[in-house]
Design an enzyme around this catalytic site. Structure first.
Site, PDB file in Angstrom:
ATOM      1  N   GLU A   1       0.825  -1.206   0.000  1.00 35.26           N
ATOM      2  CA  GLU A   1       0.000   0.000   0.000  1.00 35.26           C
ATOM      3  C   GLU A   1       0.861   1.258   0.000  1.00 35.26           C
ATOM      4  OE1 GLU A   1      -2.352  -3.142   2.368  1.00 35.26           O
ATOM      5  OE2 GLU A   1      -0.262  -2.529   2.121  1.00 35.26           O
TER       6      GLU A   1
ATOM      7  N   GLY B   1       5.996  -1.910  14.597  1.00 26.49           N
ATOM      8  CA  GLY B   1       5.290  -0.837  13.910  1.00 26.49           C
ATOM      9  C   GLY B   1       4.247  -0.152  14.769  1.00 26.49           C
TER      10      GLY B   1
END
Length: 526
Positions: A206, A261
């Protein structure tokens, strides 16, 4: 480590749950039994006060929860995280996000070096010494990332809008749907736009697709590829891939594999936050988180807020058939906070095997959801009050709104928050009309702070991080990997190949092939 169900405390907790679930038991009776219950079951770390007195907890059940924590070696697990042990055992990594907010980072000089580099860059953008290819100052920043590279920075930037630096607007793009990027770029000037490409691996589909599209959009105006250097910076562990994309080596900010993350907003991933609110305020965000880190590391389990709240969730998940928690901030700036917590919670705790690979014997994790109050009162609160689900609620409120001449209106907001917590606990069980009966006995936690500031927000986020870790230790699961996310990425590649290759389509299951064929037929009609 043994399974939690092998602990003697586990059997005790089952008995406590049965006691609390008797038809004649009332949660609010605990306050009659203990007039100082609020003092006994609330605590403070920095400016954050957490009231967990409206929970199914008393001295006996708390003792069993604390014994469970001891049996599962929670104190040692907390020490191991802060020491940098490989607590992420499936990836052979530490999970040292706490090191990112240490005020004097002697253990990791690279963290201090990166913060200094970030500060210099932020200052250059703010004082307009960093200019675009036409020598115009930067007016807009577009952060391109997804997951932890988007949710944390986007949430914090929105929450701290009152602290934004004038003249600079920060935007966030995450969805690979072209409409997301297009809707942002449609109102921007390439000559005054800076792109921050945030990707730990620099291979996330993405982010890579959106970054490539942003580069094409920029070059349509700028023309020469050399101008990219003034308009694109990157944050990644894969510095070579970022350089291959065309990012100038001087515009690369590093990450490290010991930062997950969803725990990364404290790192260079927080660059858009610093650009939005200024670097002094970004350091206050780090300092607030460090305050909670110290509380979690140094406070006895009995008075340790993340420990107490994490243990209560374990209690409810195991013995009250609880499958979700609603997080309801009575603060419009925190509207995105539940969305941020969804990744933190469900990516960390959505595991079905223990650290040694054996299947867990209990439920783990929970669905986390919610919206800003008071909107929720006019939608899903009906289910919370009269539905069949057992759903604990976290309320978050601030004494000050930050808006001038709004004291009375803000008090209405606070009154709604406190009254909902009371209504969940007490209900209205004696009503003659069964349709109007509200059973009560629904637990909630209320977090209050003087005001929404960078420091207080940092403490709140860190509290939830540590609460997640507590649960993972009790269940003996790894809170720092996310292998389930990878499968969809792998399958997406073969599915994409099916768009252009009949042989690839033929290898798909009938449902996928049928859907793909219809989508391609409609695609050709445009």
């Amino acid at each position: 480590m043994t399974s939690p169900i092998d602990s003697a405390a586990w059997q005790q907790l089952q008995e406590h749950a049965q006691r609390f679930q008797r038809r004649d038991f009332r949660l609010d009776s605990l306050f009659t039994d203990d007039p100082k219950r609020f003092q006994h079951y609330s605590g403070q770390a920095g400016e954050l006060l957490a009231d967990y007195s409206k929970h199914f907890i008393d001295s006996a059940s708390q003792a069993s929860l604390l014994q469970l924590a001891q049996d599962q070696d929670l104190p040692a697990a907390i020490a191991a995280m802060f020491a940098g042990a490989e607590i992420n055992n499936t990836e052979q990594r530490a999970a040292l996000h706490v090191a990112l907010r240490e005020p004097a980072n002697n253990r990791f000089p690279e963290v201090a070096e990166t913060l200094n580099k970030m500060q210099q860059f932020v200052q250059a953008v703010h004082d307009k010494s960093w200019t675009g290819y036409t020598d115009k100052a930067i007016t807009d920043v577009v952060n391109i990332g997804i997951g932890g590279s988007d949710l944390g920075p986007a949430m914090v930037s929105e929450a701290l809008a009152a602290f934004h630096v004038p003249g600079l607007t920060v935007h966030f793009v995450s969805n690979v749907d072209p409409n997301h990027l297009h809707s942002v770029l449609a109102r921007l000037d390439p000559a005054t736009t800076l792109f921050v490409i945030a990707s730990k691996s620099f291979t996330t589909l993405e982010t890579h697709q959106n970054a490539a599209a942003a580069r094409r959009w920029f070059l349509q105006s700028a023309g020469e590829a050399s101008h990219v250097a003034r308009h694109f910076v990157a944050i990644s562990t894969n510095l070579d891939a970022a350089a291959d994309f065309g990012i100038d080596p001087g515009n690369l900010f590093p990450m490290w594999d010991w930062v997950g993350g969803r725990y990364s907003l404290w790192s260079a991933i927080g660059l858009p936050i610093a650009l939005a609110i200024g670097f002094d305020n970004f350091r206050e965000l780090l300092a607030g988180a460090h305050t909670m880190d110290q509380h979690f590391r140094d406070t006895d389990l009995r008075d340790n807020l993340p420990v107490q709240l994490g243990l209560l969730t374990v209690f409810y998940t195991a013995f009250f058939n609880a499958h979700s928690t609603a997080v309801v901030p009575y603060s419009q700036p925190l509207a995105q906070f539940p969305s941020y917590l969804q990744q933190l919670y469900m990516e960390s705790l959505g595991k079905r095997v223990r650290k040694d690979g054996s299947v867990v014997e209990t439920n783990t994790g929970e669905v986390l959801w919610g919206t800003a109050g008071t909107n929720g009162q006019h939608s899903y609160f009906q289910l919370l009050h009269q539905g069949c689900e057992f759903t604990p609620v976290d309320f978050i409120a601030f004494a000050q709104s930050g808006v001038a001449d709004s004291a009375e209106q803000h008090r209405h907001l606070l009154a709604n928050c406190l009254s909902q917590s009371l209504a969940l606990m007490s209900g209205k069980p004696g009503e003659d009309n069964p349709h109007k009966q509200v059973p009560g006995n629904r637990p909630s936690t209320t977090f209050i702070m003087p005001a929404l500031t960078p420091g207080n927000l940092g403490s709140l986020i860190a509290l939830y991080e540590h609460k997640v870790y507590v649960q993972s230790v009790i269940w003996d699961i790894n809170a720092f990997d996310q292998w389930g996310v990878e499968l969809g990425k792998i399958l997406s590649k073969s599915m994409f190949a099916g768009f252009g290759n009949a042989e690839s389509r033929a290898q798909l299951d009938p449902s996928s092939a049928g859907l793909l064929n219809q989508l391609m037929a409609w695609e050709e009609q445009t």
